[in-house]
Design a protein around this motif. Structure first.
Motif, short mmCIF file in Angstrom:
data_model
loop_
_atom_site.label_atom_id
_atom_site.label_comp_id
_atom_site.label_asym_id
_atom_site.label_seq_id
_atom_site.Cartn_x
_atom_site.Cartn_y
_atom_site.Cartn_z
N ALA A 64 24.17 33.11 34.40
CA ALA A 64 25.54 33.03 34.59
C ALA A 64 26.46 33.59 33.33
CB ALA A 64 26.03 31.55 34.65
N GLY A 65 27.62 33.82 33.62
CA GLY A 65 28.59 34.34 32.57
C GLY A 65 29.40 32.98 32.01
N ASN A 66 30.02 33.28 30.85
CA ASN A 66 30.73 32.05 30.36
C ASN A 66 31.83 32.09 30.79
OD1 ASN A 66 31.92 30.09 28.68
ND2 ASN A 66 30.81 30.67 26.90
N PRO A 67 32.63 31.14 31.59
CA PRO A 67 33.95 30.89 32.37
C PRO A 67 34.99 30.86 31.06
CG PRO A 67 32.42 29.14 33.49
CD PRO A 67 31.59 29.95 32.04
N ASN A 68 34.50 30.56 29.89
CA ASN A 68 35.73 30.59 28.78
C ASN A 68 36.14 32.07 28.43
OD1 ASN A 68 35.29 27.73 28.56
ND2 ASN A 68 33.70 27.98 26.94
N PHE A 69 35.18 33.12 28.80
CA PHE A 69 35.57 34.46 28.69
C PHE A 69 36.37 35.13 29.48
CE2 PHE A 69 31.02 34.77 26.41
CZ PHE A 69 31.67 33.92 25.31
N GLN A 188 32.33 32.60 38.63
CA GLN A 188 31.42 33.48 38.34
C GLN A 188 31.78 34.99 38.76
OE1 GLN A 188 28.60 33.48 36.20
NE2 GLN A 188 29.73 31.32 35.80
N TYR A 189 32.37 35.09 40.00
CA TYR A 189 32.66 36.24 40.50
C TYR A 189 34.01 36.94 39.64
CZ TYR A 189 36.04 39.11 43.53
OH TYR A 189 36.88 40.22 43.66
N LEU A 190 34.70 35.87 39.15
CA LEU A 190 35.81 36.50 38.31
C LEU A 190 35.27 36.91 37.05
CD1 LEU A 190 38.32 33.47 38.73
CD2 LEU A 190 38.71 35.88 39.62
N PHE A 191 34.33 36.22 36.47
CA PHE A 191 33.40 36.74 35.16
C PHE A 191 33.03 38.24 35.44
CE2 PHE A 191 29.72 37.29 32.84
CZ PHE A 191 30.49 37.19 31.38
N PHE A 192 32.06 38.14 36.33
CA PHE A 192 31.41 39.45 36.48
C PHE A 192 32.24 40.51 36.95
CE2 PHE A 192 27.76 36.85 36.34
CZ PHE A 192 26.63 37.45 36.19
N LYS A 193 33.45 40.34 37.52
CA LYS A 193 34.45 41.37 37.99
C LYS A 193 35.19 41.79 36.42
CE LYS A 193 38.77 41.89 40.61
NZ LYS A 193 39.52 41.34 41.69
#
Length: 515
Positions: A64-69, A188-193
């Motif tokens: 997963a990516g860090n939602p804080n970013f 996670q969609y928002l992070f990867f996008k």
């Protein structure tokens, strides 16, 4: 690798109005700085979510990516937020330090607002993203929802039925927590996008993204909970052996990390599919990956669970070349840098030679011994990456201020620096002069900052991972100076040879659908 150079700066360290560096405006401006300074690489630390201790090397997910970013201003531009939704929050009172407590207090509520406004609008894209990431995302999203449901308690303290993933329990909680699960997927969609968009921009500027993959995962992680058969756990799902390093010159008791060890024989029986999928996701985000604690693939230190130090451990054989053959079979040629620091045994050196991966040279480790020190520039070899220091070291200025007198005298004599204050510039030039293909400098060292800007002090539990750049520190004059030195030592990649990708290996389909 072509002869090039770059800067190590974690996303958290970028200046941003939301208390922590993000994938927004200042990240794009940092790429512009790199491009103008002739730098080919932006190296980051691991980008996974963080929990207690805030370490990117102890993430609850290897995927997963860090939602804080996720940049909130970009969400506002997309109509998912209003500026009033987050502008008045207290994100911390020191612009040079991340206040993780304040981030934790406010950020999730803001991202939930974005989910509420965007989930119906973006359903098709989110469903495509979920399908692309089906190997890990459903389990991770349920894990996140369960953690909130059980007041953030570790998974191994949950009720036995869901702790052991009994089918009826899984279905029960998926239904009970379906809103929270859907929200975790959307975040996670928002992070990867956002990350994919940043990567496309970097590619257009000729900048490659250089990531970092820890060898081990945290015990309290979605990976260990969902894939427990792949880790050294007993029938009660308690670790039987954990990771660390043995006693050495620096520590009489070694280092006890506590991460559960892999069952490599089970990994091999499954064709290393978990690791291959992990690397597949990583290479969709990055052009080059550093694998932390590379020596663990040759041999690793196994410590009985419950021991208070690492002294009682023993060496176990790692998967070796068999693992990397499986990776290449599935993913093709991969761009990996091996973190090969520390005492290297023959099996590690053999694996490095067999894989052909670049190793690391660190100038802060070079001085104070004799001429045979492998980190001294005259012992560097092509096909390596040279650093002044890493995120675990003191800054260069801090190192100069505290190093033993013998070490400084050796460095001054070797580099021809008449005074200690000239050492920093001399060491930077020595790295750029090196025959190593790639030279990397921490942004703190480029700015000449002292120990107050250190990123991490190993074996300490607090005060790490918080340092941030100030607006305006990366000046046009500094950019021009760095470019001049990069040109002088032949590390500028000609424009026609710059081929940074627009999404990396195996780019997720949702990016194409989103264009």
């Amino acid at each position: 690798m072509e002869r090039a150079s770059g800067i190590l700066c974690h996303i958290t360290s970028l200046p941003a109005p939301q208390g922590i560096g993000t994938l927004g405006r200042t990240a794009y401006r940092f790429i512009d700085f790199l491009h103008g300074a002739g730098q080919r690489y932006w190296q980051m630390l691991p980008i996974g979510p963080t929990t207690y201790g805030d370490s990117p090397y102890q993430s609850p997910s290897a995927f997963a990516g860090n939602p804080n970013f996720i940049d909130l201003d970009m969400l506002a531009d997309e109509g998912l937020l209003d500026i009033e939704d987050y502008a008045d929050f207290d994100w911390g009172d020191d612009p040079q330090r991340v206040d993780y407590q304040q981030i934790y207090r406010h950020r999730q509520a803001v991202l939930q607002l974005a989910w509420q406004r965007g989930r119906d609008r973006d359903r098709r894209q989110v469903d495509a993203f979920l399908q692309e990431q089906a190997f890990w995302l459903p389990d991770y999203a349920l894990f996140v929802a369960l953690k909130r449901h059980f007041d953030q308690q570790p998974w191994y303290t949950w009720p036995e039925d869901i702790r052991s993933r009994q089918p009826q329990a899984l279905e029960h909680y998926r239904q009970l927590l379906r809103e929270q699960v859907d929200c975790a997927v959307y975040i996670q969609y928002l992070f990867f996008k956002q990350f994919a968009r940043l990567k496309r921009y970097a590619g257009k500027k000729g900048v490659l993204l250089f990531g970092d993959t820890p060898l081990y995962v945290a015990l309290d992680s979605a990976d260990v909970w969902a894939q427990s058969r792949l880790f050294c756990l007993d029938e009660q799902l308690r670790p039987t052996a954990v990771a660390g390093v043995p006693p050495d010159y620096f520590s009489a008791t070694g280092q006890l990390w506590g991460n559960p060890l892999y069952r490599w024989e089970q990994m091999a029986a499954e064709q290393y599919s978990w690791w291959i999928e992990r690397l597949r996701v990583a290479f969709s985000l990055f052009d080059l990956l550093r694998i932390d604690h590379f020596r663990g693939f040759a041999g690793y230190w196994s410590i009985p669970y419950g021991d208070r130090t690492a002294a009682g451990g023993h060496w176990e054989k790692g998967p070796g070349l068999d693992f990397f053959r499986a990776v290449v079979t599935e993913l093709g040629r991969v761009s990996i840098v091996a973190e090969d620091l520390g005492v290297l045994t023959d099996d590690v050196l053999q694996l490095l030679e067999e894989t052909g991966f670049p190793g690391m040279k660190v100038l802060e480790f070079a001085f104070g011994d004799g001429p045979d020190n492998l980190y001294l520039p005259h012992n560097h070899t092509p096909g390596s990456v040279v650093y002044l220091g890493t995120h675990d070291n003191d800054t260069l200025a801090g190192w100069i201020a505290t190093a033993p007198r013998k070490t400084l005298q050796h460095a001054q004599a070797y580099l021809g620096a008449a005074q200690p204050r000239l050492l920093a510039d001399s060491m930077l030039r020595a790295a750029w002069q090196s025959v190593c293909d790639l030279a990397i400098v921490q942004v703190q060292d480029l700015l000449g900052l002292g120990s107050e800007a250190r990123m991490n002090t190993p074996s300490t539990a607090s005060g790490n991972w918080t340092w941030r750049l100030r607006e305006g520190q990366l000046t046009p004059a500094l950019q021009a100076q760095l470019r001049q030195m990069t040109e002088l030592y032949g590390r500028i990649v000609p424009e026609k040879e710059q081929s940074a990708g627009e999404g990396g290996h195996n780019r997720p389909n949702f990016e194409r659908a989103d264009r």
